[in-house]
Design an enzyme around this catalytic site. Sequence first.
Site, PDB file in Angstrom:
ATOM      1  N   GLY A 187      37.055  43.687  45.300  1.00 13.12           N
ATOM      2  CA  GLY A 187      37.328  42.517  44.690  1.00 13.12           C
ATOM      3  C   GLY A 187      37.748  41.798  45.442  1.00 13.12           C
ATOM      4  CB  CYS A 188      40.089  38.941  45.504  1.00 15.13           C
ATOM      5  SG  CYS A 188      40.786  37.309  46.740  1.00 15.13           S
TER       6      CYS A 188
END
Length: 223
Positions: free
Chosen positions: A58-59
């Site tokens: 993810g991020c």
Amino acid sequence: MKAHRWPRAAWAAAAAAALLLGGMASWVAAQGREPAPPAADAQPAVPAGLAVATFAGGCFWCVEADFDKVPGVVSTTSGYTGGTVARPRYEDVAAQRTGHAEVVRIVFDPRQVRYEQLLVVYWRSIDPTTKDRQFCDAGSPYRTAIFTHDAAQAAAAQASLQALQKDKPFAAPIVTTIEPAGAFYEAEDYHQDYYKKNPVRYRYYRASCGRDARLKELWGAQR
């Protein structure tokens, strides 16, 4: 997500609205077109005596922050891999035009931390049950994947996955993939060490995205 000289009040309002509407990608898109990323080698050199791991979770701001805490990790670099376009821009990656995932390239000292230990940290810093999504960020760039650099890493990753499938503290199936590492492209400079450069904005993003709340729900005492 990225505030290129915006007035603080305007930035905060735009960031809050974008996060509520669409997570990390929307936050960036609200702030205009980005400069081209720096040139990057397909496989950056690793200093002698050190090793490299590449994880998509993810991020990449959050993945950097999680792995920088691990003793034996020498450096973390946010970037893109797994796509079909050379030198991708963030806005194109986030718009799912390139096929890349956000990743963090981790250089570590295997005398201080083993790859298997990094895998333990990795699993417990992601939600491995969601396809093409992590927390508030949706889309294939936010998929979870372990990108392996040699046969030993591939075997270790498969073993860790099999072990986790036997004793995971949640019922949902694991959808995280294990793939050979390909070309790595370093992300734009303002992404690097974002949690250090912009601690207030980073904490707001992480909390608003629900990352830690979901990890606690998933992993409980194992985290």
